[in-house]
Design a protein around this motif. Structure first.
Motif, PDB file in Angstrom:
ATOM      1  N   THR A  30       0.851  -1.191   0.000  1.00 24.28           N
ATOM      2  CA  THR A  30       0.000   0.000   0.000  1.00 24.28           C
ATOM      3  C   THR A  30       0.887   1.241   0.000  1.00 24.28           C
ATOM      4  OG1 THR A  30      -0.148  -0.266   2.402  1.00 24.28           O
ATOM      5  CG2 THR A  30      -2.008  -1.038   1.105  1.00 24.28           C
ATOM      6  N   ASP A  31       0.313   2.369  -0.429  1.00 26.68           N
ATOM      7  CA  ASP A  31       1.087   3.603  -0.559  1.00 26.68           C
ATOM      8  C   ASP A  31       0.801   4.563   0.581  1.00 26.68           C
ATOM      9  OD1 ASP A  31       2.503   3.118  -2.905  1.00 26.68           O
ATOM     10  OD2 ASP A  31       0.735   3.566  -4.125  1.00 26.68           O
ATOM     11  N   PRO A  32       1.832   4.927   1.364  1.00 20.61           N
ATOM     12  CA  PRO A  32       1.637   5.961   2.391  1.00 20.61           C
ATOM     13  C   PRO A  32       1.350   7.310   1.741  1.00 20.61           C
ATOM     14  CG  PRO A  32       3.805   4.885   2.599  1.00 20.61           C
ATOM     15  CD  PRO A  32       3.215   4.457   1.304  1.00 20.61           C
ATOM     16  N   VAL A  33       0.421   8.080   2.306  1.00 15.62           N
ATOM     17  CA  VAL A  33       0.184   9.439   1.825  1.00 15.62           C
ATOM     18  C   VAL A  33       1.228  10.368   2.424  1.00 15.62           C
ATOM     19  CG1 VAL A  33      -1.460  11.355   1.792  1.00 15.62           C
ATOM     20  CG2 VAL A  33      -2.271   9.010   1.470  1.00 15.62           C
ATOM     21  N   GLN A  34       1.359  10.332   3.756  1.00 13.34           N
ATOM     22  CA  GLN A  34       2.417  11.055   4.436  1.00 13.34           C
ATOM     23  C   GLN A  34       2.978  10.154   5.518  1.00 13.34           C
ATOM     24  OE1 GLN A  34       1.078  14.926   5.821  1.00 13.34           O
ATOM     25  NE2 GLN A  34       1.582  15.796   3.843  1.00 13.34           N
ATOM     26  N   LEU A  35       4.174  10.509   6.018  1.00 10.34           N
ATOM     27  CA  LEU A  35       4.841   9.669   7.006  1.00 10.34           C
ATOM     28  C   LEU A  35       4.914  10.359   8.357  1.00 10.34           C
ATOM     29  CD1 LEU A  35       7.722   8.301   4.785  1.00 10.34           C
ATOM     30  CD2 LEU A  35       5.677   7.078   5.543  1.00 10.34           C
ATOM     31  N   ARG A  36       4.849   9.555   9.421  1.00 12.98           N
ATOM     32  CA  ARG A  36       4.935  10.018  10.800  1.00 12.98           C
ATOM     33  C   ARG A  36       6.031   9.239  11.512  1.00 12.98           C
ATOM     34  NH1 ARG A  36       2.487  13.635   8.579  1.00 12.98           N
ATOM     35  NH2 ARG A  36       0.233  13.760   8.534  1.00 12.98           N
ATOM     36  N   LEU A  37       6.719   9.912  12.419  1.00 11.31           N
ATOM     37  CA  LEU A  37       7.829   9.294  13.151  1.00 11.31           C
ATOM     38  C   LEU A  37       7.459   9.168  14.616  1.00 11.31           C
ATOM     39  CD1 LEU A  37      10.891   8.457  13.284  1.00 11.31           C
ATOM     40  CD2 LEU A  37      11.356  10.860  13.781  1.00 11.31           C
ATOM     41  N   CYS A  38       7.530   7.965  15.160  1.00 12.14           N
ATOM     42  CA  CYS A  38       7.283   7.762  16.582  1.00 12.14           C
ATOM     43  C   CYS A  38       8.463   8.303  17.368  1.00 12.14           C
ATOM     44  CB  CYS A  38       7.088   6.268  16.864  1.00 12.14           C
ATOM     45  SG  CYS A  38       6.974   5.910  18.635  1.00 12.14           S
ATOM     46  N   LEU A  39       8.194   9.178  18.330  1.00 14.36           N
ATOM     47  CA  LEU A  39       9.279   9.816  19.087  1.00 14.36           C
ATOM     48  C   LEU A  39       9.693   8.998  20.294  1.00 14.36           C
ATOM     49  CD1 LEU A  39       8.288  13.577  18.822  1.00 14.36           C
ATOM     50  CD2 LEU A  39      10.050  12.328  17.575  1.00 14.36           C
ATOM     51  N   THR A  40       9.099   7.838  20.494  1.00 10.43           N
ATOM     52  CA  THR A  40       9.565   6.930  21.530  1.00 10.43           C
ATOM     53  C   THR A  40      10.592   5.950  20.976  1.00 10.43           C
ATOM     54  OG1 THR A  40       7.467   7.075  22.706  1.00 10.43           O
ATOM     55  CG2 THR A  40       8.875   5.186  23.231  1.00 10.43           C
ATOM     56  N   CYS A  41      10.334   5.394  19.776  1.00  8.54           N
ATOM     57  CA  CYS A  41      11.194   4.328  19.269  1.00  8.54           C
ATOM     58  C   CYS A  41      11.714   4.549  17.858  1.00  8.54           C
ATOM     59  CB  CYS A  41      10.458   2.993  19.344  1.00  8.54           C
ATOM     60  SG  CYS A  41       9.126   2.829  18.130  1.00  8.54           S
ATOM     61  N   GLY A  42      11.270   5.586  17.160  1.00 11.40           N
ATOM     62  CA  GLY A  42      11.759   5.837  15.804  1.00 11.40           C
ATOM     63  C   GLY A  42      10.997   5.094  14.719  1.00 11.40           C
ATOM     64  N   HIS A  43       9.912   4.414  15.088  1.00 14.58           N
ATOM     65  CA  HIS A  43       9.088   3.731  14.085  1.00 14.58           C
ATOM     66  C   HIS A  43       8.535   4.743  13.080  1.00 14.58           C
ATOM     67  CE1 HIS A  43       5.091   2.371  12.593  1.00 14.58           C
ATOM     68  NE2 HIS A  43       5.685   1.195  12.475  1.00 14.58           N
ATOM     69  N   VAL A  44       8.627   4.408  11.802  1.00 14.80           N
ATOM     70  CA  VAL A  44       8.034   5.247  10.766  1.00 14.80           C
ATOM     71  C   VAL A  44       6.730   4.602  10.319  1.00 14.80           C
ATOM     72  CG1 VAL A  44       8.339   6.163   8.431  1.00 14.80           C
ATOM     73  CG2 VAL A  44      10.279   6.114  10.020  1.00 14.80           C
ATOM     74  N   GLY A  45       5.660   5.371  10.327  1.00 13.90           N
ATOM     75  CA  GLY A  45       4.358   4.846   9.930  1.00 13.90           C
ATOM     76  C   GLY A  45       3.611   5.872   9.102  1.00 13.90           C
ATOM     77  N   CYS A  46       2.586   5.404   8.404  1.00 15.10           N
ATOM     78  CA  CYS A  46       1.837   6.296   7.526  1.00 15.10           C
ATOM     79  C   CYS A  46       0.706   6.990   8.294  1.00 15.10           C
ATOM     80  CB  CYS A  46       1.321   5.533   6.318  1.00 15.10           C
ATOM     81  SG  CYS A  46       0.402   4.037   6.717  1.00 15.10           S
ATOM     82  N   CYS A  47       0.280   8.124   7.755  1.00 14.08           N
ATOM     83  CA  CYS A  47      -0.671   9.009   8.430  1.00 14.08           C
ATOM     84  C   CYS A  47      -2.109   8.494   8.302  1.00 14.08           C
ATOM     85  CB  CYS A  47      -0.578  10.408   7.823  1.00 14.08           C
ATOM     86  SG  CYS A  47      -1.267  10.496   6.160  1.00 14.08           S
ATOM     87  N   ASP A  48      -3.036   9.204   8.935  1.00 13.19           N
ATOM     88  CA  ASP A  48      -4.433   8.792   8.923  1.00 13.19           C
ATOM     89  C   ASP A  48      -5.122   9.030   7.586  1.00 13.19           C
ATOM     90  OD1 ASP A  48      -4.249   7.821  11.427  1.00 13.19           O
ATOM     91  OD2 ASP A  48      -5.447   9.365  12.398  1.00 13.19           O
ATOM     92  N   SER A  49      -4.468   9.709   6.648  1.00 15.18           N
ATOM     93  CA  SER A  49      -5.019   9.838   5.295  1.00 15.18           C
ATOM     94  C   SER A  49      -4.579   8.685   4.408  1.00 15.18           C
ATOM     95  CB  SER A  49      -4.573  11.159   4.664  1.00 15.18           C
ATOM     96  OG  SER A  49      -5.024  12.247   5.437  1.00 15.18           O
ATOM     97  N   SER A  50      -3.665   7.858   4.929  1.00 14.63           N
ATOM     98  CA  SER A  50      -3.181   6.705   4.173  1.00 14.63           C
ATOM     99  C   SER A  50      -4.156   5.546   4.353  1.00 14.63           C
ATOM    100  CB  SER A  50      -1.786   6.304   4.670  1.00 14.63           C
ATOM    101  OG  SER A  50      -0.905   7.409   4.603  1.00 14.63           O
ATOM    102  N   PRO A  51      -4.133   4.588   3.423  1.00 17.53           N
ATOM    103  CA  PRO A  51      -5.139   3.506   3.485  1.00 17.53           C
ATOM    104  C   PRO A  51      -5.110   2.696   4.776  1.00 17.53           C
ATOM    105  CG  PRO A  51      -3.694   3.266   1.535  1.00 17.53           C
ATOM    106  CD  PRO A  51      -3.294   4.520   2.215  1.00 17.53           C
ATOM    107  N   ARG A  52      -3.937   2.466   5.359  1.00 15.06           N
ATOM    108  CA  ARG A  52      -3.847   1.537   6.481  1.00 15.06           C
ATOM    109  C   ARG A  52      -3.527   2.197   7.823  1.00 15.06           C
ATOM    110  NH1 ARG A  52      -3.260  -3.572   4.079  1.00 15.06           N
ATOM    111  NH2 ARG A  52      -3.471  -4.417   6.141  1.00 15.06           N
ATOM    112  N   ARG A  53      -3.204   3.477   7.822  1.00 12.11           N
ATOM    113  CA  ARG A  53      -3.018   4.244   9.073  1.00 12.11           C
ATOM    114  C   ARG A  53      -2.069   3.555  10.052  1.00 12.11           C
ATOM    115  NH1 ARG A  53      -9.181   6.527  10.053  1.00 12.11           N
ATOM    116  NH2 ARG A  53      -9.434   7.295   7.954  1.00 12.11           N
ATOM    117  N   HIS A  54      -0.876   3.248   9.595  1.00 11.88           N
ATOM    118  CA  HIS A  54       0.034   2.462  10.416  1.00 11.88           C
ATOM    119  C   HIS A  54       0.635   3.237  11.595  1.00 11.88           C
ATOM    120  CE1 HIS A  54       0.235  -0.260   6.737  1.00 11.88           C
ATOM    121  NE2 HIS A  54      -0.219  -0.995   7.720  1.00 11.88           N
ATOM    122  N   ALA A  55       0.712   4.557  11.512  1.00  6.63           N
ATOM    123  CA  ALA A  55       1.219   5.316  12.665  1.00  6.63           C
ATOM    124  C   ALA A  55       0.242   5.182  13.838  1.00  6.63           C
ATOM    125  CB  ALA A  55       1.423   6.778  12.295  1.00  6.63           C
TER     126      ALA A  55
END
Ligand SMILES: [Zn+2]
Ligand SMILES: [Zn+2]
Ligand SMILES: [Zn+2]
Length: 86
Positions: A30-55
């Motif tokens: 799936t394609d992330p729309v925008q990316l978000r960075l977790c400030l606890t562990c550095g996990h990169v996840g996609c935003c709530d406009s992305s299909p799967r909302r991984h952040a």
């Protein structure tokens, strides 16, 4: 306005991003729309406009409270627990 105490408890300096893009999207194709960075562990996840909302999924799974935008030229942070911009 609600006060957020989570930002004070974050690691300093902030964790380095674990990757260039959302690893779950890479895995699922799936394609992330925008990316978000977790400030606890550095996990990169996609935003709530992305299909799967991984952040958001990362927050729900780990309880890590604060992420920041991982987009060039943006520097806002968001607390998932308090629902406030920081
Ligand atoms: Zn908070
Ligand atoms: Zn994703
Ligand atoms: Zn995290």
């Amino acid at each position: 306005m609600k006060q957020c105490t989570h930002a004070d408890a974050l690691p300093d300096p902030e964790p380095a991003p674990l990757g260039e893009t959302c690893p779950e999207c890479l895995r699922d194709g799936t394609d992330p729309v925008q990316l978000r960075l977790c400030l606890t562990c550095g996990h990169v996840g996609c935003c709530d406009s992305s299909p799967r909302r991984h952040a958001t999924e990362h927050h729900n799974r780990t309880g890590h409270p604060v992420m920041r935008t991982h987009e060039p030229g943006e520097d806002w942070r968001w607390c998932f627990v308090d629902h406030v911009l920081l």
